[in-house]
Design a protein around this motif. Structure first.
Motif, PDB file in Angstrom:
ATOM      1  N   ASN A 158      36.527  -1.061   3.426  1.00 41.82           N
ATOM      2  CA  ASN A 158      37.942  -1.345   3.211  1.00 41.82           C
ATOM      3  C   ASN A 158      38.748  -1.227   4.507  1.00 41.82           C
ATOM      4  O   ASN A 158      39.699  -1.987   4.721  1.00 41.82           O
ATOM      5  CB  ASN A 158      38.507  -0.384   2.161  1.00 41.82           C
ATOM      6  N   LEU A 159      38.361  -0.287   5.376  1.00 40.86           N
ATOM      7  CA  LEU A 159      39.094  -0.060   6.621  1.00 40.86           C
ATOM      8  C   LEU A 159      38.608  -0.930   7.775  1.00 40.86           C
ATOM      9  O   LEU A 159      39.274  -1.015   8.812  1.00 40.86           O
ATOM     10  CB  LEU A 159      38.970   1.409   7.033  1.00 40.86           C
ATOM     11  N   CYS A 160      37.481  -1.583   7.615  1.00 43.61           N
ATOM     12  CA  CYS A 160      36.878  -2.366   8.697  1.00 43.61           C
ATOM     13  C   CYS A 160      37.801  -3.508   9.132  1.00 43.61           C
ATOM     14  O   CYS A 160      38.322  -4.249   8.294  1.00 43.61           O
ATOM     15  CB  CYS A 160      35.542  -2.945   8.233  1.00 43.61           C
ATOM     16  N   PRO A 161      38.008  -3.690  10.442  1.00 43.41           N
ATOM     17  CA  PRO A 161      38.882  -4.785  10.901  1.00 43.41           C
ATOM     18  C   PRO A 161      38.386  -6.177  10.520  1.00 43.41           C
ATOM     19  O   PRO A 161      39.180  -7.122  10.504  1.00 43.41           O
ATOM     20  CB  PRO A 161      38.919  -4.601  12.423  1.00 43.41           C
ATOM     21  N   TRP A 162      37.107  -6.313  10.192  1.00 43.44           N
ATOM     22  CA  TRP A 162      36.615  -7.629   9.753  1.00 43.44           C
ATOM     23  C   TRP A 162      37.262  -8.070   8.443  1.00 43.44           C
ATOM     24  O   TRP A 162      37.282  -9.252   8.118  1.00 43.44           O
ATOM     25  CB  TRP A 162      35.096  -7.615   9.611  1.00 43.44           C
ATOM     26  N   ARG A 163      37.813  -7.109   7.690  1.00 41.36           N
ATOM     27  CA  ARG A 163      38.505  -7.473   6.448  1.00 41.36           C
ATOM     28  C   ARG A 163      39.840  -8.170   6.719  1.00 41.36           C
ATOM     29  O   ARG A 163      40.452  -8.724   5.804  1.00 41.36           O
ATOM     30  CB  ARG A 163      38.758  -6.223   5.597  1.00 41.36           C
ATOM     31  N   LEU A 164      40.309  -8.122   7.960  1.00 38.44           N
ATOM     32  CA  LEU A 164      41.625  -8.671   8.289  1.00 38.44           C
ATOM     33  C   LEU A 164      41.588 -10.117   8.750  1.00 38.44           C
ATOM     34  O   LEU A 164      42.638 -10.738   8.937  1.00 38.44           O
ATOM     35  CB  LEU A 164      42.279  -7.817   9.389  1.00 38.44           C
ATOM     36  N   VAL A 165      40.383 -10.650   8.968  1.00 37.41           N
ATOM     37  CA  VAL A 165      40.254 -12.020   9.460  1.00 37.41           C
ATOM     38  C   VAL A 165      39.327 -12.821   8.543  1.00 37.41           C
ATOM     39  O   VAL A 165      38.480 -12.255   7.849  1.00 37.41           O
ATOM     40  CB  VAL A 165      39.698 -12.056  10.908  1.00 37.41           C
TER      41      VAL A 165
END
Length: 387
Positions: A33-40
């Motif tokens: 949930n916190l991984c930056p890959w979730r933002l792109v």
């Protein structure tokens, strides 16, 4: 759905390479949930799931070794810092990568990087004898028996044309402040931090032992690093191989000099400046305030804090070997960072890591925002404010 085979041998091998904490994971999913890959968006984002990858490694099951999955992690430590079980996720990723790289199955894109580090002592395909070319015209002091600090310049700042400016500005600042420092030169090798993060344990050991022998033979006791990556590995990984020195990042030293009045910056810059926390200076090493103190010491500078800051700073995507990876436009963490800075009205986005500078510069160019936002390294702003 066909059942997957569980390999106890693979599980035990991963644990032996430093992934012991895989067994602590209770699969809560906070890491994903916190991984930056979730933002792109994009295929990497769709395929990379750090919780699932750890589960596969935990069970020794096939699937974690997929290149797009295993080598997507930038080792930013956002997941590790917030893990409720204290799982050493970065070490687990490194151990799983070692299971492939140690068997001679490094990703094709990393083979020239690893080969150069083996042959030249650096991953940038630069001849060893040109490691000191950045020093031309600067009169950089050589380290000797009476020198207090050894300045270790990151390979990136020795060979990359943009990054050599960082080495020059840090040297200028140290000389202006009257710091007793010096460099060794072409005999130095890469610290090996990124080499180990991509899973090449043998190469890391080779580079580290070479540096330890060299530094100790020169009588090094204190080290200033230009890169947070070098800082982290010298402090946390070299001691187990016999390399024990006092190691500080340049921002720590300069902030201390400013605090006691031994360094000041009389020139006003009159800029709105946002500071980006590098993962390896911030979450990995716990240094958040000192770079900000330096920035605040510049006359005319108006600091602008971005929403994602300090412990929750957004990764530039350059760690864990990702600085050599390709990411499509629209799938780069750095592009989000450019938007973060512009949203705060910043005219300058500065940071204290050569990797971050390159990643943020590329992101700024891909968004065609060069006229709206200047990307700098903190030492460059400081040097520009010297008399």
């Amino acid at each position: 759905m066909e059942p997957k085979a569980v390999s106890m041998e693979m599980r035990d091998y991963i644990a032996s390479m430093g992934g012991e904490s895989l067994s602590w994971c209770m699969q809560c999913g906070l890491c994903t949930n916190l991984c930056p890959w979730r933002l792109v968006p994009g295929s990497t984002s769709e395929n990379f799931n750090i919780r699932y990858m750890q589960r596969l490694g935990q069970m020794g099951m096939e699937g974690f070794e997929d290149e797009e999955v295993l080598f997507a992690c930038s080792t930013c430590s956002m997941c590790q810092t917030n893990c409720p079980r204290g799982v050493k996720i970065v070490d687990n990723v490194r151990a799983m990568r070692a299971s492939l790289v140690g068997a001679g199955m490094a990703p094709a894109g990393l083979r020239p990087i690893l080969g150069s580090a083996h042959a030249n002592g650096n991953p940038w395909a630069g001849p060893r004898e040109k490691r000191t070319d950045w020093q031309k015209g600067l009169d950089v002091p050589q380290f000797g028996p009476d020198t207090e600090y050894f300045l270790f310049v990151c390979c990136h700042s020795c060979y990359d044309p943009r990054s050599t400016k960082i080495a020059k500005s840090i040297t200028q600042l140290l000389k202006h402040a009257g710091v007793s420092f010096g460099v060794i030169g072409a005999e130095e090798s890469c610290c090996g931090e990124s080499m180990r993060k991509v899973g090449d344990e043998e190469l890391f050991t080779k580079l580290a032992q070479s540096n330890i022998e060299l530094f100790n033979s020169k009588g090094v006791k204190k080290i200033i690093t230009t890169s947070p990556h070098c800082l982290w590995t010298f402090k946390n990984e070299y001691p187990e191989l016999g390399g024990e020195w006092e190691v500080i990042h340049y921002t720590e030293l300069l902030a201390g000099l400013v605090a006691v009045g031994k360094l000041s910056f009389p020139k006003g810059l009159e800029k709105k400046v946002a500071y980006h926390d590098p993962c390896y200076l911030g979450r990995h090493s716990g240094i958040y305030d000192l770079p900000r103190n330096l920035l605040s010491s510049l006359p005319g500078v108006e600091p602008r804090e971005m929403q994602r800051r300090a412990e929750m700073s957004l990764c530039c995507a350059g760690g864990g070997g990702r600085i050599w990876a390709e990411a499509a436009m629209g799938e780069r963490f750095g592009e989000l960072r450019i938007h973060d800075a512009l949203a705060q009205g910043a005219e300058v986005l500065t940071t204290a890591c050569p990797y971050c500078v390159n990643m943020l510069t590329d992101a700024c160019k891909s968004l065609d925002k060069q006229d709206d936002l200047e990307i700098t390294e903190l030492s460059e702003l400081l040097a520009a404010a010297l008399p």
